[in-house]
Scaffold this motif. Structure first.
Motif, PDB file in Angstrom:
ATOM      1  N   ALA A  39       0.843  -1.198   0.000  1.00  0.00           N
ATOM      2  CA  ALA A  39       0.000   0.000   0.000  1.00  0.00           C
ATOM      3  C   ALA A  39       0.875   1.243   0.000  1.00  0.00           C
ATOM      4  O   ALA A  39       1.899   1.283   0.682  1.00  0.00           O
ATOM      5  CB  ALA A  39      -0.906   0.012   1.218  1.00  0.00           C
ATOM      6  N   LEU A  40       0.476   2.219  -0.782  1.00  0.00           N
ATOM      7  CA  LEU A  40       1.183   3.496  -0.840  1.00  0.00           C
ATOM      8  C   LEU A  40       0.227   4.537  -0.267  1.00  0.00           C
ATOM      9  O   LEU A  40      -0.804   4.844  -0.856  1.00  0.00           O
ATOM     10  CB  LEU A  40       1.532   3.814  -2.294  1.00  0.00           C
ATOM     11  CG  LEU A  40       2.445   4.994  -2.575  1.00  0.00           C
ATOM     12  CD1 LEU A  40       3.769   4.843  -1.855  1.00  0.00           C
ATOM     13  CD2 LEU A  40       2.683   5.107  -4.070  1.00  0.00           C
ATOM     14  N   LEU A 199       0.577  -2.819  -6.140  1.00  0.00           N
ATOM     15  CA  LEU A 199       0.920  -1.589  -5.427  1.00  0.00           C
ATOM     16  C   LEU A 199      -0.327  -0.729  -5.460  1.00  0.00           C
ATOM     17  O   LEU A 199      -0.780  -0.328  -6.533  1.00  0.00           O
ATOM     18  CB  LEU A 199       2.082  -0.881  -6.127  1.00  0.00           C
ATOM     19  CG  LEU A 199       2.495   0.481  -5.566  1.00  0.00           C
ATOM     20  CD1 LEU A 199       3.013   0.338  -4.142  1.00  0.00           C
ATOM     21  CD2 LEU A 199       3.562   1.126  -6.441  1.00  0.00           C
ATOM     22  N   MET A 200      -0.921  -0.473  -4.293  1.00  0.00           N
ATOM     23  CA  MET A 200      -2.198   0.229  -4.250  1.00  0.00           C
ATOM     24  C   MET A 200      -2.052   1.613  -3.620  1.00  0.00           C
ATOM     25  O   MET A 200      -1.614   1.744  -2.486  1.00  0.00           O
ATOM     26  CB  MET A 200      -3.223  -0.588  -3.456  1.00  0.00           C
ATOM     27  CG  MET A 200      -4.539   0.136  -3.243  1.00  0.00           C
ATOM     28  SD  MET A 200      -5.800  -0.894  -2.471  1.00  0.00           S
ATOM     29  CE  MET A 200      -5.160  -1.032  -0.819  1.00  0.00           C
ATOM     30  N   ILE A 201      -2.461   2.627  -4.382  1.00  0.00           N
ATOM     31  CA  ILE A 201      -2.513   3.976  -3.842  1.00  0.00           C
ATOM     32  C   ILE A 201      -3.796   4.110  -3.050  1.00  0.00           C
ATOM     33  O   ILE A 201      -4.863   3.737  -3.537  1.00  0.00           O
ATOM     34  CB  ILE A 201      -2.536   5.016  -4.974  1.00  0.00           C
ATOM     35  CG1 ILE A 201      -1.229   4.975  -5.747  1.00  0.00           C
ATOM     36  CG2 ILE A 201      -2.801   6.407  -4.438  1.00  0.00           C
ATOM     37  CD1 ILE A 201      -1.171   5.998  -6.845  1.00  0.00           C
ATOM     38  N   THR A 202      -3.724   4.635  -1.857  1.00  0.00           N
ATOM     39  CA  THR A 202      -4.953   4.760  -1.067  1.00  0.00           C
ATOM     40  C   THR A 202      -4.772   5.825  -0.009  1.00  0.00           C
ATOM     41  O   THR A 202      -3.656   6.266   0.268  1.00  0.00           O
ATOM     42  CB  THR A 202      -5.299   3.414  -0.407  1.00  0.00           C
ATOM     43  OG1 THR A 202      -6.521   3.548   0.309  1.00  0.00           O
ATOM     44  CG2 THR A 202      -4.223   2.968   0.555  1.00  0.00           C
ATOM     45  N   HIS A 203      -5.876   6.305   0.541  1.00  0.00           N
ATOM     46  CA  HIS A 203      -5.749   7.012   1.811  1.00  0.00           C
ATOM     47  C   HIS A 203      -6.734   6.470   2.832  1.00  0.00           C
ATOM     48  O   HIS A 203      -7.114   7.141   3.766  1.00  0.00           O
ATOM     49  CB  HIS A 203      -5.839   8.538   1.665  1.00  0.00           C
ATOM     50  CG  HIS A 203      -7.009   9.039   0.896  1.00  0.00           C
ATOM     51  ND1 HIS A 203      -6.877   9.828  -0.205  1.00  0.00           N
ATOM     52  CD2 HIS A 203      -8.316   8.844   1.054  1.00  0.00           C
ATOM     53  CE1 HIS A 203      -8.062  10.107  -0.674  1.00  0.00           C
ATOM     54  NE2 HIS A 203      -8.954   9.529   0.053  1.00  0.00           N
ATOM     55  N   GLU A 214       2.464  -4.868   3.095  1.00  0.00           N
ATOM     56  CA  GLU A 214       3.417  -3.844   3.498  1.00  0.00           C
ATOM     57  C   GLU A 214       2.869  -2.475   3.145  1.00  0.00           C
ATOM     58  O   GLU A 214       1.968  -2.352   2.304  1.00  0.00           O
ATOM     59  CB  GLU A 214       4.754  -4.046   2.772  1.00  0.00           C
ATOM     60  CG  GLU A 214       5.603  -5.104   3.403  1.00  0.00           C
ATOM     61  CD  GLU A 214       6.796  -5.398   2.536  1.00  0.00           C
ATOM     62  OE1 GLU A 214       7.796  -4.718   2.711  1.00  0.00           O
ATOM     63  OE2 GLU A 214       6.703  -6.298   1.674  1.00  0.00           O
ATOM     64  N   VAL A 215       3.419  -1.448   3.761  1.00  0.00           N
ATOM     65  CA  VAL A 215       2.931  -0.106   3.496  1.00  0.00           C
ATOM     66  C   VAL A 215       4.096   0.871   3.455  1.00  0.00           C
ATOM     67  O   VAL A 215       5.066   0.725   4.199  1.00  0.00           O
ATOM     68  CB  VAL A 215       1.864   0.305   4.545  1.00  0.00           C
ATOM     69  CG1 VAL A 215       2.392   0.164   5.949  1.00  0.00           C
ATOM     70  CG2 VAL A 215       1.365   1.717   4.306  1.00  0.00           C
TER      71      VAL A 215
END
Lengths: 506, 307
Positions: A39-40, A199-203, A214-215
């Motif tokens: 996670a990004l 790879l996931m962009i999130t908030h 992982e983050v």
């Protein structure tokens, strides 16, 4: 097609991106292990999108190196990335809605033949689908699929194209919680079996803790933290994301006590299908009080708001503001100081192509200081007013003359709120004010609403977010099937009881 | 006057009329279907049709070959389509406005170049006598079918197949459905639209060639009675479906033949009213297709007339 292919390992080293003097990305390194779900995390503008664009070849980094499976990769444009098996799933859908899933998958192939042999194509698809952990209707136009199914089709499409590394850019922003779980569950299943790296962009913290291995956290273009998702607590992640910058905290609540400002008495109107009737028997909002309206979306909240905004005619009953009948004309709104903040303000409360300055003047441009109607606009006064509001509400805009549609979601919401909270406010009607906003914007918008309440405004808050209602409201009413079915003071509200009333299972 | 077959003359005359009158509708609407399926609307077809009629006639006069005339018309139509497609690719250009400009431009240019060809007679496109088996002269006349008619029907079936079973057809539908999706697939939406508008222009010009080289079979400034515009309504009526275009063209053709058919069976009063039938039908089609609730069902999402 290589759905059985091994997941790719992708590593970016020392990525930097400068636009003139502005540094969007500052020496960021990230290693996404093969078969992991990474996670990004970061606020809007933290550099997540820039990093991903550099990896995918949409932008050329000012400095930095990219390794795929441990070997240096030169990616000049998205096609190079595709050749290496790197793919991307966007926030919005990119499947064509009137084509079937099968047609969408067939045309996505680079080597699709000029004349399609559907028998061979179907055999190939069946073979591919047999390896997938779920089924999808292939012969319906994709517009007939649910949002969750469409997002899964997007992911499928990437796999069908043989991608081994997928970037997911806020993939759940248009999905309901259940659909989000399904789509992310699929990605996790694929990473577990080793055929995909994600790879996931999130908030959203929930997505990080329930799905990611992982983050990595970015703030202002720098990597500020990383670790195993299971070992990092929510507060820790929040602190990394926000830094030392304090979150807006709501003021202490002044006690409620005052006369009724808004009264809805036996108001009836047809719903949008025209087959049912919305009937709001008795809702009152007093001075300095926030009344929250809870309900599963589609139970008449939208019609209720339209009634209050004067967009839907009443067939019976009446609306009163401070005891006087109210029909939501511009003159009445002005005299009675009624303000309205609908959901998705860019669409429902702004003229997207008009400037920030003009949008900020919509409540006041046609009257002079004495309240008389005017013919010519006073552009200097409008600009000055806009400047003050932008500063006071912290709206980040390139200039006052920029079209309001160029602002980010949080800044559009700030601008709309600035306009609606300017001056004396007796009654504020708000709908889903925090949809799609990031962490700090949410905190700020909520603090502003509480502050308006403390200054004596009556606030009617319609929201689909129960946590938001519990945090902000003084009392809560529940709408179901176009009527108020339950009322409770917020202080001793029981979430489960409210949930039962929302679902209709008393 | 009715030659002994009495009122039977009416349906026979209408059948023949429908076949004769529908051919230009068929070509224009098939072309426009492809254009609109790509997400563009070309209202300039009326002008392209008139220019096609003129260029076909002029080339046929010069070369003595009507088929060379048809080819010349198709070429000129494709060029007009390319002009439309090229201008529309610039940002903030409205395809409807460009279409209207092109309509006036095409007609004006056709009148300018066509002046010397009003007098000379061009060779006509050949017709097939499908009614040779019959002894009824009216039926034989009705079944004098121009080769372009079966060609148009065949084109409709080819288009239906192409939209479903070819890569180009799927790409066209993706572009019409969502520019976003096209970009994600690496399809250049502007190029697809340019090609689709060229094709639409060529087909419209062939429709025009039919007018000047077969029925009515002469070149003058009033050669078109709005077929190019009505075909746009017809496409909506046909729900952007090539086979639907065949049915809709025959219906419009039949309606157009109503007035002359009534005249041919000896009705001398009020038949003028029936000359208006195709226009009334156009109006009806537009109202029906814009009725709330079902407006634009099946319409390409990128189309600016969509919901």
């Amino acid at each position: 097609m290589s759905a059985g292919a091994r997941a790719a390992e992708v590593e970016a080293i020392g990525m930097s991106m400068r636009f003139g003097r502005f540094v969007a990305l500052d020496d960021v390194s990230i290693k996404v292990a093969a078969g992991s779900f990474h996670a990004l995390l970061g606020e809007n503008g933290a550099g997540k999108s820039t990093l991903v664009k550099c990896i995918m070849g949409y932008q050329r980094p000012s400095a930095g190196q990219l390794l795929v499976d441990g070997r240096e990769a030169a990616i000049g444009d998205p096609r190079d990335a595709a050749a290496l098996g790197l793919g991307m799933v966007y926030q919005h859908f990119t499947v064509a809605p009137s084509l079937t899933a099968a047609e969408n998958l067939a045309i996505a192939r680079r080597d699709a033949p000029g004349i399609l042999d559907w028998a061979a194509e179907r055999a190939r698809l069946a073979d591919f689908m047999a390896r997938m952990p779920f089924k999808l209707p292939l012969d319906l136009p994709t517009r007939a699929l649910s949002a969750g199914e469409r997002q899964k089709l997007e992911i499928l499409k990437q796999l069908y194209l043989g991608r081994r590394f997928l970037v997911l850019d806020e993939p759940t922003s248009v999905l309901t919680p259940d659909e989000a779980d399904e789509a992310l569950g699929l990605v996790r299943a694929l990473t577990r079996e080793g055929s995909l790296t994600a790879l996931m962009i999130t908030h959203k913290f929930d997505e990080v803790s329930s799905f990611a291995d992982e983050v990595t956290v970015l703030r202002r273009g720098r990597r500020v933290g990383s670790g195993k998702a299971s070992e990092l607590a929510r507060d820790e992640l929040a602190r990394m994301m926000m830094g030392d910058q304090p979150l807006a905290r709501p003021d202490d609540r002044a006690p409620v006590g005052g006369g009724a400002v808004l009264e809805v008495l036996g108001a009836e109107a047809p719903d949008r299908t025209g087959t049912k009737t919305i009937r709001i028997d008795d809702v009152a909002v007093r001075e300095g009080e926030i009344v929250g309206v809870a309900g599963v979306s589609g139970n008449g909240q939208r019609e209720f708001l339209e009634i209050l905004a004067g967009q839907r005619a009443l067939s019976a009953g009446e609306i009163r503001v401070r005891g006087a009948p109210y029909r939501a004309t511009r003159a009445e709104m002005r005299r009675m100081a009624v303000r309205f903040l609908p959901e998705e303000p860019l669409r429902n409360a702004c003229a997207p192509r008009m400037s920030v300055m003009e949008n900020l003047a919509f409540r006041t441009f046609d009257v002079d200081a004495g309240g008389r109607r005017r013919f010519l606009l006073d552009r200097a006064a409008i600009r000055e007013r806009a400047r003050v509001l932008v500063e006071r509400f912290g709206v980040k805009a390139p200039s006052l003359d920029a079209p309001i549609s160029t602002l980010s979601g949080g800044n559009v919401q700030r601008a709309a709120l600035a306009r609606e909270l300017d001056g004396d406010v007796a009654l504020l009607i708000v709908a889903n004010p925090c949809f799609g906003l990031d962490f700090s914007a949410v905190a700020e918008v909520r603090a502003r609403i509480v502050r308006a309440r403390n200054r004596g405004a009556a606030v009617l808050l319609v929201s689909e977010d129960l946590d938001e209602l519990l945090e902000l409201s003084d009392s809560i009413v529940v709408m179901r099937d176009g009527a108020i079915v339950h009322r409770t003071p917020a202080a001793d509200a029981d979430v489960h009881e409210i949930g039962r009333h929302m679902a209709g299972a008393e | 006057m009715t030659g002994g077959i009495g009122w039977w003359g009416l349906p026979i005359a209408m059948l023949g009329g429908a076949i004769r009158v529908s051919t230009p509708f068929l070509f224009v609407s098939l072309g426009e279907t492809v254009t609109e399926r790509s997400g563009r609307i070309n209202l300039g077809l009326e002008g392209i049709l008139v220019f096609g009629a003129m260029s076909a006639y002029a080339v046929a006069v010069r070369t003595g070959s009507p088929w060379t005339g048809v080819a010349a018309a198709a070429l000129s139509g494709a060029l007009f389509g390319a002009l439309h497609g090229w201008i529309c690719k610039f940002p903030k250009v409205n395809d409807v406005a460009i279409g209207i400009a092109l309509m006036l431009f095409g007609s004006g240019l056709a009148f300018f170049f066509g002046k010397p060809y009003i007098q000379p007679a061009a060779p006509h496109l050949p017709a097939m006598s499908l009614g040779a088996w019959s002894s009824i002269p009216q039926l034989r006349a009705a079944l004098e079918v121009n080769a372009l008619f079966p060609a148009g029907i065949a084109a409709a079936f080819v288009l239906r197949w192409a939209l479903r079973d070819t890569r180009a057809g799927l790409a066209l539908r993706v572009v019409g459905d969502s520019s976003e999706a096209a970009r994600a697939l690496g399809i250049d939406a502007d190029r697809v639209r340019l090609a689709a508008t060229c094709f639409g222009g060529a087909m419209a010009a062939v429709g025009g060639a039919y007018l000047s080289l077969y029925y009515p079979g002469s070149w003058n400034e009033n050669i078109s009675s709005g077929q190019g515009l009505m075909a746009v309504a017809l496409v909506i009526f046909a729900r952007w479906n090539p086979i639907g275009c065949v049915a809709a063209s025959l219906l419009f053709g039949g309606a157009g033949a109503l007035g002359p058919a009534l005249q041919s069976v000896g009705i001398t009063h009020g038949y003028y009213l029936f000359y208006a039938a195709p226009y009334v039908l156009t109006l009806g089609a537009m109202i029906a297709s814009s009725a709330p609730g079902r407006a634009g069902a099946g319409a390409p999402a990128e189309l600016s007339i969509g919901t």
